[in-house]
Design a protein around this motif. Sequence first.
Motif, PDB file in Angstrom:
ATOM      1  N   ALA A  38       0.823  -1.205   0.000  1.00 42.02           N
ATOM      2  CA  ALA A  38       0.000   0.000   0.000  1.00 42.02           C
ATOM      3  C   ALA A  38       0.856   1.253   0.000  1.00 42.02           C
ATOM      4  CB  ALA A  38      -0.919  -0.008   1.225  1.00 42.02           C
ATOM      5  N   ALA A  39       2.138   1.129  -0.277  1.00 42.50           N
ATOM      6  CA  ALA A  39       3.035   2.279  -0.295  1.00 42.50           C
ATOM      7  C   ALA A  39       2.606   3.270  -1.370  1.00 42.50           C
ATOM      8  CB  ALA A  39       4.470   1.831  -0.547  1.00 42.50           C
ATOM      9  N   PRO A  40       2.750   4.562  -1.117  1.00 40.39           N
ATOM     10  CA  PRO A  40       2.356   5.549  -2.124  1.00 40.39           C
ATOM     11  C   PRO A  40       3.231   5.521  -3.367  1.00 40.39           C
ATOM     12  CG  PRO A  40       3.432   6.623  -0.251  1.00 40.39           C
ATOM     13  CD  PRO A  40       3.209   5.198   0.137  1.00 40.39           C
ATOM     14  N   GLN A  41       4.462   5.008  -3.265  1.00 40.85           N
ATOM     15  CA  GLN A  41       5.345   4.936  -4.437  1.00 40.85           C
ATOM     16  C   GLN A  41       5.058   3.634  -5.192  1.00 40.85           C
ATOM     17  OE1 GLN A  41       6.370   5.168  -1.240  1.00 40.85           O
ATOM     18  NE2 GLN A  41       7.946   6.717  -0.980  1.00 40.85           N
ATOM     19  N   ASP A  42       3.950   3.613  -5.933  1.00 35.88           N
ATOM     20  CA  ASP A  42       3.546   2.363  -6.581  1.00 35.88           C
ATOM     21  C   ASP A  42       4.369   2.054  -7.826  1.00 35.88           C
ATOM     22  OD1 ASP A  42       2.530   4.311  -8.228  1.00 35.88           O
ATOM     23  OD2 ASP A  42       0.433   3.681  -8.081  1.00 35.88           O
ATOM     24  N   ASP A  43       5.290   2.943  -8.207  1.00 38.17           N
ATOM     25  CA  ASP A  43       6.178   2.624  -9.317  1.00 38.17           C
ATOM     26  C   ASP A  43       7.421   1.872  -8.841  1.00 38.17           C
ATOM     27  OD1 ASP A  43       7.029   4.837  -7.927  1.00 38.17           O
ATOM     28  OD2 ASP A  43       7.676   5.970  -9.681  1.00 38.17           O
ATOM     29  N   VAL A  44       7.511   1.620  -7.535  1.00 37.77           N
ATOM     30  CA  VAL A  44       8.578   0.791  -6.976  1.00 37.77           C
ATOM     31  C   VAL A  44       7.947  -0.520  -6.500  1.00 37.77           C
ATOM     32  CG1 VAL A  44      10.334   0.575  -5.184  1.00 37.77           C
ATOM     33  CG2 VAL A  44       9.928   2.790  -6.277  1.00 37.77           C
ATOM     34  N   VAL A  45       8.503  -1.637  -6.923  1.00 38.59           N
ATOM     35  CA  VAL A  45       7.960  -2.945  -6.547  1.00 38.59           C
ATOM     36  C   VAL A  45       8.943  -3.639  -5.611  1.00 38.59           C
ATOM     37  CG1 VAL A  45       6.603  -3.200  -8.643  1.00 38.59           C
ATOM     38  CG2 VAL A  45       8.956  -4.022  -8.613  1.00 38.59           C
ATOM     39  N   SER A  46       8.393  -4.527  -4.790  1.00 41.79           N
ATOM     40  CA  SER A  46       9.255  -5.263  -3.870  1.00 41.79           C
ATOM     41  C   SER A  46       8.916  -6.740  -3.923  1.00 41.79           C
ATOM     42  CB  SER A  46       9.116  -4.741  -2.439  1.00 41.79           C
ATOM     43  OG  SER A  46       7.822  -4.993  -1.922  1.00 41.79           O
ATOM     44  N   SER A  47       9.868  -7.543  -3.540  1.00 40.56           N
ATOM     45  CA  SER A  47       9.686  -8.991  -3.498  1.00 40.56           C
ATOM     46  C   SER A  47      10.522  -9.549  -2.364  1.00 40.56           C
ATOM     47  CB  SER A  47      10.084  -9.645  -4.825  1.00 40.56           C
ATOM     48  OG  SER A  47      11.421  -9.312  -5.170  1.00 40.56           O
ATOM     49  N   LEU A  48      10.134 -10.732  -1.885  1.00 39.04           N
ATOM     50  CA  LEU A  48      10.908 -11.435  -0.874  1.00 39.04           C
ATOM     51  C   LEU A  48      11.702 -12.528  -1.562  1.00 39.04           C
ATOM     52  CD1 LEU A  48      11.404 -11.668   2.229  1.00 39.04           C
ATOM     53  CD2 LEU A  48       9.799 -13.582   2.181  1.00 39.04           C
ATOM     54  N   VAL A  49      13.005 -12.498  -1.395  1.00 36.32           N
ATOM     55  CA  VAL A  49      13.888 -13.511  -1.976  1.00 36.32           C
ATOM     56  C   VAL A  49      14.386 -14.408  -0.848  1.00 36.32           C
ATOM     57  CG1 VAL A  49      15.982 -13.950  -3.293  1.00 36.32           C
ATOM     58  CG2 VAL A  49      14.577 -11.932  -3.805  1.00 36.32           C
ATOM     59  N   LYS A  50      14.170 -15.720  -0.993  1.00 34.27           N
ATOM     60  CA  LYS A  50      14.655 -16.701  -0.028  1.00 34.27           C
ATOM     61  C   LYS A  50      15.717 -17.574  -0.690  1.00 34.27           C
ATOM     62  CE  LYS A  50      10.194 -17.189   2.382  1.00 34.27           C
ATOM     63  NZ  LYS A  50       9.166 -18.160   2.835  1.00 34.27           N
ATOM     64  N   LEU A  51      16.811 -17.762   0.007  1.00 33.31           N
ATOM     65  CA  LEU A  51      17.905 -18.608  -0.480  1.00 33.31           C
ATOM     66  C   LEU A  51      18.101 -19.760   0.501  1.00 33.31           C
ATOM     67  CD1 LEU A  51      20.499 -15.816  -1.368  1.00 33.31           C
ATOM     68  CD2 LEU A  51      18.817 -16.865  -2.898  1.00 33.31           C
ATOM     69  N   ARG A  52      18.084 -20.978  -0.018  1.00 34.03           N
ATOM     70  CA  ARG A  52      18.317 -22.120   0.848  1.00 34.03           C
ATOM     71  C   ARG A  52      19.798 -22.174   1.225  1.00 34.03           C
ATOM     72  NH1 ARG A  52      16.127 -26.479   2.993  1.00 34.03           N
ATOM     73  NH2 ARG A  52      17.358 -28.368   3.207  1.00 34.03           N
ATOM     74  N   ALA A  53      20.072 -22.141   2.523  1.00 27.93           N
ATOM     75  CA  ALA A  53      21.451 -22.148   3.020  1.00 27.93           C
ATOM     76  C   ALA A  53      21.446 -22.840   4.372  1.00 27.93           C
ATOM     77  CB  ALA A  53      21.984 -20.723   3.135  1.00 27.93           C
TER      78      ALA A  53
END
Length: 577
Positions: A38-53
Amino acid sequence: MRQLRTFGAVLAVGALALAAPAPTLAALDRVETAIPSAAPQDDVVSSLVKLRAPLPEGVPEHPAACDWIQFQRFRHRTGPADPTSADAVSVLMPGNLEGATAFDPLARNAIREAARRGKSLEVWATDRRANCLEDPTGLDLLEATGDLDAATDYYWRGAAINGQRFAGWRRDPKILAELGVEQTVRDFHTVLTRELPDQAWREQHVTCGGHSLAGGLLEIFAGWDFDGDPASTADAGYRQCAGFIGFETLLDIGLTSNDPPKVRALAPLLPAARQLLGAPTVRALRAGTISRHEALLGIGPETMALMEAVAIMAARDPNAEATDWLRSIPVSSAVRGYYRVTGSPTLGDYLAGNRRLTDLRFTYAGLLGQMFDDNASALSVIRASFGYPVGAPLIRNRLPEQVFGLPGLDLLFQRGRVVIPRRTRPQPLSGWANYDALQGSGPGAAPIGAGVTSPASEVTDAREFARIMFEGPTNLVESWFPTRIVTDLAAVATGDRSGAFKAIVHPHPTRRKPRFVVLGGDGVLRKSGIGALDPHIVLPGYEHLDVLTAAERQHDGQPERSSQTLVDFTLQATTPR
């Protein structure tokens, strides 16, 4: 002597959501999932990256989630999908008791600023391993449905959600004793080297940074020898970054004449401290005779879940009253201690035990402000400046200034203009005015908070602060922060180079690359008299968290300067010289 400075800063400076990966992920090494926002900067996208370690063999039993590391990736919607096609990547490490989402506003603001300059920037905010221990079930339900009763019953009354029950607040997982400095710097290295496999590219295009306590971790990472051969340097931590940037922290730490006398006076204690902080402390953590997770003045896992619930409600229904709910929760003595320290306007009231936060009445927005705002929170290390309390008569809170200067408390309680609602009968309801609503309306009207604050010193949007407390699979806090990180940092600061710390072989590593620090004019370092040893900028009115959370456009329409500094530094450091 340079270790003494680190020792003092590490001990004083410091403020999670990784459910166990589904069985279908067991065969995967990397998973990236988009995060709706719901961030106002909707031209910036985010994702969660998981690395198996997977953690090393022989460590105590732990959830399957602890065999993964994760970070939040921010990029422009029109930017390249492959980060190595971006102009630069900034990889940031959170501070004490802090999760990846703390960097959300800074990241979004910086990425938009870079795009305005015609550059593609990614910002990655790392999460530490201990976030695998959080159970977000009730908070996720609250975020999705607003069912506060169900979430409260799950965490505090033993109720089930979809057949699952909460394991309780009194646990102290054994795995925390293994999640120290070595694991932390190796995980940071894993993120860099697996996601950006070309060392030459990293050294030319990546800036590495951190907030608060992470400055010490970043310096250790930069000096770490990752291949076991000190003569080779391509593997060294400092060779993975084009430059280093800190926020409310110190990067290259050394004792100088600017240090307070009480810090310099600790020098004779270093040999004894080194003996206590090494193997004996690790044995005590493994045995459980020292708490394996940190609880700063009552701010432990239970209090942080409570804070997140308040933030969710402040975002959903900011003007609804929180009083009855807050008083009804059967909290532990630790949380009651937090209520006591945050509800006492004087040291005498605290010692007498006759004042508590629950004596007062708040809206959810007002309660969030009382917990975190710079003019309301007694605790300086968790402050941001996002508005002012309204609706109830206020009195000066003198507790911070009365305990400021006591050993070990300088960075926790600091002098400032702090207020708290007056306890009266009947008790008025205390609400909240946002950072951009303090200017008085009408001719000659005084601004809200006149004499205590001013519009110019309020820089963070209260709505955005609430959002980053809970949005998505990560959040602003790190509920199960390992004590081992703090004790390891202190051991390194006293000169311990035994065991895994033999890998710290490169002196003054952050000086080998461009480095820069962003300090808040009202932040904990400046107020404590700790001199900046790195090239730096001081942002007037910014508190300890504001350097990460400040709004993109300030109350006067001017752009936000912390994110601008991140862009300035990153583009300069990653430009071939």
